[in-house]
Structure formats: structure tokens, C-alpha cells
Design a protein around this motif. Structure first.
Motif, PDB file in Angstrom:
ATOM      1  N   ILE A 146      65.622  60.749  58.957  1.00  0.00           N
ATOM      2  CA  ILE A 146      67.040  59.759  59.333  1.00  0.00           C
ATOM      3  C   ILE A 146      68.572  60.279  59.451  1.00  0.00           C
ATOM      4  CG2 ILE A 146      67.241  59.694  56.526  1.00  0.00           C
ATOM      5  CD1 ILE A 146      67.770  57.128  56.476  1.00  0.00           C
ATOM      6  N   ASP A 147      69.216  60.332  59.472  1.00  0.00           N
ATOM      7  CA  ASP A 147      71.014  60.635  60.353  1.00  0.00           C
ATOM      8  C   ASP A 147      71.300  59.530  59.063  1.00  0.00           C
ATOM      9  OD1 ASP A 147      70.709  62.563  61.550  1.00  0.00           O
ATOM     10  OD2 ASP A 147      71.046  61.877  63.666  1.00  0.00           O
ATOM     11  N   LEU A 148      72.252  60.069  58.299  1.00  0.00           N
ATOM     12  CA  LEU A 148      72.874  59.806  57.654  1.00  0.00           C
ATOM     13  C   LEU A 148      74.741  59.481  58.087  1.00  0.00           C
ATOM     14  CD1 LEU A 148      71.849  60.947  54.440  1.00  0.00           C
ATOM     15  CD2 LEU A 148      70.987  58.521  55.521  1.00  0.00           C
ATOM     16  N   ALA A 149      75.196  58.567  58.386  1.00  0.00           N
ATOM     17  CA  ALA A 149      76.867  59.084  58.453  1.00  0.00           C
ATOM     18  C   ALA A 149      77.324  59.567  56.997  1.00  0.00           C
ATOM     19  CB  ALA A 149      77.081  57.727  58.578  1.00  0.00           C
ATOM     20  N   ASP A 150      79.454  60.010  58.132  1.00  0.00           N
ATOM     21  CA  ASP A 150      79.396  60.781  56.595  1.00  0.00           C
ATOM     22  C   ASP A 150      79.936  60.768  55.666  1.00  0.00           C
ATOM     23  OD1 ASP A 150      79.511  62.925  58.808  1.00  0.00           O
ATOM     24  OD2 ASP A 150      81.969  62.522  58.793  1.00  0.00           O
TER      25      ASP A 150
ATOM     26  N   THR B  99      69.652  64.711  57.953  1.00  0.00           N
ATOM     27  CA  THR B  99      70.426  65.119  58.102  1.00  0.00           C
ATOM     28  C   THR B  99      71.511  64.801  57.863  1.00  0.00           C
ATOM     29  OG1 THR B  99      69.543  64.139  60.472  1.00  0.00           O
ATOM     30  CG2 THR B  99      69.293  66.646  59.415  1.00  0.00           C
ATOM     31  N   ARG B 100      72.791  65.074  58.141  1.00  0.00           N
ATOM     32  CA  ARG B 100      74.538  64.355  58.737  1.00  0.00           C
ATOM     33  C   ARG B 100      74.640  64.049  60.014  1.00  0.00           C
ATOM     34  NH1 ARG B 100      79.982  65.089  59.670  1.00  0.00           N
ATOM     35  NH2 ARG B 100      79.582  67.755  60.135  1.00  0.00           N
ATOM     36  N   GLU B 101      74.999  62.625  60.557  1.00  0.00           N
ATOM     37  CA  GLU B 101      75.554  62.788  61.745  1.00  0.00           C
ATOM     38  C   GLU B 101      76.120  63.027  61.911  1.00  0.00           C
ATOM     39  OE1 GLU B 101      74.992  58.937  64.368  1.00  0.00           O
ATOM     40  OE2 GLU B 101      74.051  58.981  63.163  1.00  0.00           O
TER      41      GLU B 101
ATOM     42  N   THR C 111      74.656  69.806  51.865  1.00  0.00           N
ATOM     43  CA  THR C 111      74.047  70.539  52.983  1.00  0.00           C
ATOM     44  C   THR C 111      73.015  69.074  53.362  1.00  0.00           C
ATOM     45  OG1 THR C 111      72.845  72.203  53.926  1.00  0.00           O
ATOM     46  CG2 THR C 111      72.474  71.301  51.262  1.00  0.00           C
ATOM     47  N   ASN C 112      71.927  69.130  54.702  1.00  0.00           N
ATOM     48  CA  ASN C 112      71.333  68.700  55.020  1.00  0.00           C
ATOM     49  C   ASN C 112      69.973  68.195  53.541  1.00  0.00           C
ATOM     50  OD1 ASN C 112      71.651  67.826  56.636  1.00  0.00           O
ATOM     51  ND2 ASN C 112      70.970  69.662  58.373  1.00  0.00           N
ATOM     52  N   ALA C 113      68.719  67.841  53.279  1.00  0.00           N
ATOM     53  CA  ALA C 113      68.382  67.362  52.184  1.00  0.00           C
ATOM     54  C   ALA C 113      67.071  66.308  52.288  1.00  0.00           C
ATOM     55  CB  ALA C 113      69.007  67.223  51.174  1.00  0.00           C
ATOM     56  N   TRP C 114      65.325  66.412  51.190  1.00  0.00           N
ATOM     57  CA  TRP C 114      64.950  65.388  51.329  1.00  0.00           C
ATOM     58  C   TRP C 114      65.882  64.402  50.802  1.00  0.00           C
ATOM     59  CZ3 TRP C 114      60.798  66.065  54.128  1.00  0.00           C
ATOM     60  CH2 TRP C 114      60.377  67.035  54.551  1.00  0.00           C
ATOM     61  N   VAL C 115      65.339  63.125  51.188  1.00  0.00           N
ATOM     62  CA  VAL C 115      65.749  61.950  51.130  1.00  0.00           C
ATOM     63  C   VAL C 115      64.864  61.044  50.440  1.00  0.00           C
ATOM     64  CG1 VAL C 115      68.405  62.215  51.170  1.00  0.00           C
ATOM     65  CG2 VAL C 115      66.454  60.691  52.598  1.00  0.00           C
TER      66      VAL C 115
END
Length: 394
Positions: free
Chosen positions: A286-290, A174-176, A301-305
Motif C-alpha cells: 500500500i502507498d499512503l498519501a502524505d 510506503t509514503r507516496e 518512516t515506512n511501516a507495517w500497517v
């Protein structure tokens, strides 16, 4: 040594000063000189929301990270301490006033391992350790730590189930966001930032370091980014799901590599709730910074990584150093090759091998060597500070 895995049992009490002593129940090889007091007054820029006023306490008892429930928190990161002899356990005798609902944790790391609860054996004997003291409160009344005395010894320890290769799992990202907020290590989030967050403090890098770094790739492997772990979340804060079950901080009945939030969301585990009792709305691990989300992986969009937890493996490493922005990841040893992602500033990457290529001058020097840090991933040596020896030729 990096500024070192595991948690300490919470210190909780109803009122006055308490002392927590990690008991010794197994034969030890003790060194009477291997005992020292924690310097609680050494609050500086790499510490988060703590102050020393005769005792260590929270600077602002109400402050907490935006993605977590209300409840103050803060942490003191002590300088590395060299031991008088090798040891594999650091115990903590803590004297503190801990109001109801509050807690104090003492964690230790050494030899490049994850943060470990004081009193728990480290993965192996070390000669230098670092200690982190974390304070929590749930009702606005902060703990006050009067003293922490640390003691090193050696005890029999079970062999880790971890292999030599770095752990790698597919998890939901997801995006933080939260620009302007502060991460768990004290970093102030900027626009298009480059870092990641995991639901455990065991792999949390101190501010301005990449001691714990991941390679995160789109599921189609078209783009990847190497980024430091600078925050804790989403959902849980005690779920080091990348570790084997017996070593996992919580939820030890879950399969290795399966985040608790994913199990709750997909299978109704724990009644579909996280550790705080909140209904889990996505399976994020996991959260990802922008900047990592939008620019590094080019996600919309939020995704499997696919995530590789680089610190869980071995090999020659290098720290990425730029003027601030991320380093381009190339498909070959030269700037004429396509960009296939980024390596964030401070990321600590594992070098597979090195190859001559285009001469580049960067923030770490000037060189014609290029280092392969993953399949089809090359970075210019001029932007790497090497540690752990010299990489072999490709």
C-alpha cells in the motif's frame, strides 16, 4: 450506484483494426434488447488522459504516473447504464487499432463489486452496470478505439470464496508523495493529501468518490485513517492480493493477503522482481498519501500497517463529506473525546451502530447522532451521507 472489479484480457495486435468478442461457451439466458454501444465521445472531468477525435485515444501518449515505468495510459469512465433485465455478465465487442506493445482493457462493475474484466461473470446479478475503458501504450503509439458494443446476459457462475466480513491484512506501507502529480483516477495530488494506492485497478475509486475505501491503522492501533483508493501502485498494477487465490488477477499461487512485492522482497518470488522486471526494493502492499502518512497515522518512516478493505464487507454505509479536509475520528460521541485519527473527505465507511451525543452541524446536515465506524471510532452524523438503510442503535 457508485461510479462499479476484475480485468479484461489485453487487446494486442500488430497493426490494423481488430475486433475482440468475448466468446460464449456456456448456456446463457440472453435478452436481445440487452445490447448497447459505449458512448466513446463522453469524455469529461472524471476521465484520465483520453480524447475523442472520431475514435477514443490517449490525449498525451507519453503521460504515465510518476511511480510507474514509461508507457502512456488513460481511461474513459462511462456513466452508469440500467439494464433491461438482471444479468451477471457484460461482454464487450471492441473494434480498435492497437499498435505493437499497446493494449485496451474493458472493465465492468455492478452491485457495489470491484471492477471485473468484460466477459467475466460478476459476483451476482445486477440491474445497473458501469464500464471503464483503459488504454495503454509502451512505445508512444496510442491505441484508437473505434467502437465498443456491450451485451448483458446471465451465465452459471462459481460461488465466490469471499466471506461476509471485510478482508483485513497487515501489509507494509510506503509514503507516496508526488505532490503536483496525477493519480490513476485523475486526481491532482496536493500537499498533505488523504488517499491510498493499491497495486490493482480493481479497487480504484473514480475521482471525487470513495467507492473503494480502506481503514488503515498503525500496528499499535493508536491511530487510524479511513481513506479512499485513488491511485494504483506501488510496484505492481495487477495484484489484488486481498482477493481469494482463484479470483486474484495475477499471482494466484500466492496466499490471500500476501502482496507479490512482499513475496518478491522477502522470499525471492518471481526472482525478486515485480511484474515489470524491476528488482523489488521493499515489501510494500500500500502507498499512503502524505496527509494520511504524516497526519492521519503520524508515521515518520515506512511501516507495517493493518488494512481493512471496507468494500469487501457489507452493512450500512455513509460517505464522509467535509469542506475539503479530513474529519476528526473521535474515541467517543462528542468533540471533547480524544482524536484517534481521521476519516478523509469522500471516504465511504461502514457504520456498526449509532448513538446519541453532542449536536453537530456539518457539511452533510445537523444531528445529535454519532456513528461508530470501528472499535473506538466515532464520527458526527452531520458529516455523513448515509446509504443502504439506517444503522442500528449501539
Amino acid at each position: 450506484m457508485p461510479k462499479p472489479r476484475r480485468r479484461l484480457r489485453h487487446l494486442t495486435a500488430s497493426a490494423l483494426a481488430i475486433a475482440l468478442v468475448c466468446a460464449v461457451t456456456t448456456p446463457v439466458r440472453a435478452d436481445p434488447a440487452a445490447s448497447w454501444p459505449a458512448a466513446l465521445s463522453t469524455v469529461d472531468d472524471d476521465d484520465v488522459n483520453v480524447a475523442f477525435t472520431g475514435a477514443l485515444t490517449l490525449r498525451d501518449p507519453a503521460w504515465h504516473r510518476a511511480d510507474q515505468p514509461a508507457g502512456g495510459e488513460g481511461a474513459l469512465l462511462l456513466p452508469p447504464h440500467r439494464l433491461t433485465r438482471p444479468a451477471n455478465r457484460i461482454s464487450a465487442e471492441t473494434v480498435a487499432t492497437v499498435p505493437p506493445g499497446a493494449a485496451v482493457e474493458v472493465d465492468v462493475r455492478g452491485g457495489g463489486g470491484e471492477w471485473t474484466a468484460a466477459g467475466t461473470p460478476l459476483p451476482g446479478e445486477v440491474t445497473e452496470v458501469q464500464v471503464r475503458i483503459t488504454l495503454h501504450t509502451a512505445a508512444g503509439a496510442a491505441p484508437a478505439v473505434s467502437s465498443v458494443r456491450l451485451k448483458a446476459d446471465t451465465v452459471p457462475a462459481p460461488r465466490s470464496a469471499r466471506g461476509n466480513a471485510a478482508a483485513s491484512y497487515r501489509v507494509f506501507a510506503t509514503r507516496e508523495g508526488l505532490v503536483g502529480g496525477k493519480t490513476a483516477n485523475g486526481h491532482v495530488i496536493v500537499a498533505r493529501d488523504h488517499f491510498v494506492a493499491f497495486p490493482s485497478r480493481r479497487g480504484l475509486s473514480p475521482k471525487g468518490t470513495g467507492d473503494y475505501t480502506v481503514r488503515v491503522c498503525r500496528a499499535d492501533r493508536a491511530r487510524c485513517e479511513y481513506a479512499p483508493v485513488w491511485d494504483v501502485g506501488p510496484w505492481n498494477v495487477r495484484d489484488d492480493y486481498w482477493n481469494p487465490g482463484a479470483e486474484r488477477q495475477s499471482w494466484q499461487d500466492l496466499a490471500q493477503g500476501l502482496p507479490q512485492a512482499q513475496a518478491a522482497y522477502q522470499h525471492g518470488y518471481n526472482g525478486g522482481k515485480d511484474q515489470y522486471g524491476r528488482k523489488v526494493a521493499n515489501p510494500a502492499g500500500i502507498d499512503l498519501a502524505d496527509g494520511t502518512f504524516w497526519d492521519g497515522l503520524k508515521l515518520s518512516t515506512n511501516a507495517w500497517v493493518d488494512v481493512t478493505y471496507l468494500w469487501t464487507g457489507g452493512g450500512v454505509t455513509g460517505e464522509v463529506r467535509t469542506e475539503g479536509g479530513p474529519l476528526n475520528l473521535r474515541s467517543g460521541p462528542g468533540t471533547g473525546n480524544p482524536i484517534v485519527g481521521f476519516a478523509a473527505n469522500y471516504a465511504k465507511v461502514t457504520i456498526d451502530c449509532t448513538v446519541p451525543g453532542q449536536h453537530v452541524t456539518g457539511a452533510a446536515g445537523s444531528s445529535a447522532q454519532w456513528d461508530r465506524i470501528g472499535d473506538g471510532h466515532y464520527v458526527a452524523r452531520g458529516y455523513l451521507r448515509l446509504t443502504g438503510g439506517a444503522p442500528p442503535p449501539c
